[in-house]
Design an enzyme around this catalytic site. Structure first.
Site, short mmCIF file in Angstrom:
data_model
loop_
_atom_site.label_atom_id
_atom_site.label_comp_id
_atom_site.label_asym_id
_atom_site.label_seq_id
_atom_site.Cartn_x
_atom_site.Cartn_y
_atom_site.Cartn_z
N LYS A 1 0.18 6.21 -2.47
CA LYS A 1 -1.13 5.53 -2.08
C LYS A 1 -1.81 6.10 -0.89
CE LYS A 1 -3.12 0.92 -0.83
NZ LYS A 1 -3.00 -0.39 -0.46
N GLU B 1 13.42 26.20 9.51
CA GLU B 1 13.58 26.66 10.96
C GLU B 1 14.85 26.70 11.71
OE1 GLU B 1 10.17 25.65 13.52
OE2 GLU B 1 8.85 24.88 11.71
N THR C 1 -0.53 -3.14 -4.18
CA THR C 1 -0.62 -2.01 -4.14
C THR C 1 0.18 -1.11 -2.88
OG1 THR C 1 -3.00 -1.89 -3.04
CG2 THR C 1 -2.97 -1.60 -5.29
N ASP C 2 0.47 -1.99 -1.75
CA ASP C 2 0.87 -1.20 -0.55
C ASP C 2 2.25 -0.83 -0.88
OD1 ASP C 2 -1.24 -2.52 0.73
OD2 ASP C 2 -0.20 -3.99 1.72
N TYR D 1 -8.98 -11.59 2.12
CA TYR D 1 -8.43 -12.58 0.94
C TYR D 1 -6.98 -12.83 1.09
CZ TYR D 1 -6.37 -8.04 -0.30
OH TYR D 1 -5.45 -6.97 -0.29
N THR E 1 -2.73 -7.99 -4.60
CA THR E 1 -4.21 -8.25 -4.51
C THR E 1 -4.64 -8.69 -5.76
OG1 THR E 1 -4.45 -6.99 -2.44
CG2 THR E 1 -6.44 -7.33 -3.97
N1 ASP Z 1 -1.39 -5.98 0.64
C1 ASP Z 1 -1.75 -6.31 -0.86
C2 ASP Z 1 -0.25 -6.03 -1.45
O1 ASP Z 1 0.29 -4.91 -1.47
C3 ASP Z 1 -2.62 -5.02 -1.07
C4 ASP Z 1 -2.85 -4.81 -2.56
O2 ASP Z 1 -2.31 -5.26 -3.31
O3 ASP Z 1 -4.05 -4.00 -2.66
O4 ASP Z 1 0.15 -7.02 -2.08
#
Ligand code: ASP
Length: 357
Positions: A192, A314, A119-120, A53, A40
């Protein structure tokens, strides 16, 4: 002779500012390489107020140009490694990235690395790199939750901060770090935690490694597991990694899921278990059989966002040949299992590895 000395002295004084200027630009600023992979932070949208986007649209030079003052804190240059949304990150790109980082950091001309990334799956790439990068020089991954064309896009400040961390002497020897939203996290400990918020990352068990504010930074603690130069894992000579799948556990889970993954060729399976790495009794029995009949190693992790998965909680793990992930989340447990299997590690050595890395 006296006149000659005076001329040399005057010439020296005249040249001083020129030498001083050259030192400022060439030798004082650390050299930081930014390796861009997409996400992103490199995304763009048709409207500044739309949450829709496309990730991985703009190139590294455009990203660098969008960060005011970045050239004052480091001598930065960029390279495009890939340009994908990190949901499309691959082992192939990981290997390319890791090899390039090792190559760059081996050079005296590079002081630190920043990786821009979606970020994923950023925590996965960061953890993978932390196990295979063979240098004490800082490596920092960063990204953003808002695309580059969004109102209040936070990518430029995140990139500025990441460069500041990579350029900082105190960041040496801390392994791979992930930095967004003024936070510095240890690659191993971070997850995340929010799908859309700019405050999306947290290290729920151990807490942040440090903080960064417009390039000023400080560290609060040290990483406490093995990584980097002392890690036994490496990417040298590796072109692919063994298949390891993750199965999410739930009420009344069917054991045939294990059989399906074994049939599909998985050499290891991580269970994102309920609670303390639990699964239905029938699935546990299928896990035992998967190891006994096919040598498939089963790691018990958890679908819960925070907490340890403990051995012999367990039931006796030895009775089912299962390994526990401790506080490694399922995605990271998969990475450690893939690297361990690629080194030919056996079940008898596996728990020790999960306790160490
Ligand atoms: N889907 C995007 C990615 O992981 C989300 C992000 O970058 O925040 O590339």
């Amino acid at each position: 002779m006296k006149r000659f000395k005076i001329i040399v002295l005057l010439l020296g004084i005249a040249l001083l500012p020129i030498r001083g200027f050259a030192q400022d630009t060439d030798t004082e600023l650390p050299n930081i390489k930014i390796l861009a992979t997409g996400g992103t932070i490199a995304g763009s949208a048709a409207s500044a107020t739309s949450g829709s986007y496309s990730a991985g649209q703009i190139g590294i030079q455009t990203m660098i140009n969008a960060v005011p003052g970045i050239k004052k804190i480091a001598d930065v240059s960029g390279e495009q490694v890939s340009n994908v949304g990190s949901q499309d990150m691959t082992v192939e790109i990981w290997l390319k990235l890791a090899n390039r980082i090792n190559e760059l950091l081996a050079s005296d001309d590079v002081d630190g690395i920043v990786v821009t990334h979606g970020t994923d799956t950023q925590e996965e790439t960061a953890y993978f790199l932390s196990l295979v990068v063979k240098s004490d020089k800082p490596v920092v991954t960063t990204g953003s939750m808002r695309s580059s064309t969004s109102i209040s896009a936070e990518g430029p400040l995140n990139l500025y901060n990441a460069v500041a961390i990579a350029a900082d002497e105190n960041a040496k020897g801390k392994g791979v770090m992930l930095s967004l939203n003024d936070q510095i996290h240890n690659a191993r400990d971070v997850s995340k935690m929010n799908t859309t918020n700019v405050n999306s990352f947290a290290s729920p068990i151990k807490g942040m490694l440090g903080g960064v504010f417009y390039g000023r930074l400080g560290f609060f603690r040290e990483p406490n597991t093995k990584f980097g130069k002392t890690s036994e894992f490496s990417v040298t000579g590796i072109t692919k990694l063994p298949r390891v799948d993750i199965i999410y556990a739930y009420t009344d889970m069917s054991p045939d899921l294990i059989d399906m993954h074994v049939k599909a060729g998985a050499e290891g399976i991580v269970i994102a278990g309920v609670g303390n790495g639990n699964m239905t009794e029938a699935t546990l029995k299928a896990a035992k059989k998967a190891y006994e009949d096919h040598g498939v190693i089963i790691v018990r992790s958890t679908r819960v966002a925070t907490g340890w998965v403990l051995r012999d909680n367990e039931f006796k793990d030895d009775d089912y040949h299962t390994v526990v992930s401790g506080d490694l989340n399922p995605a990271k447990a998969r990475i450690l299992l893939m690297l361990s299997l690629s080194k030919g590690k056996k079940l008898t050595e596996m728990q020790q590895l999960f306790d160490t890395y």
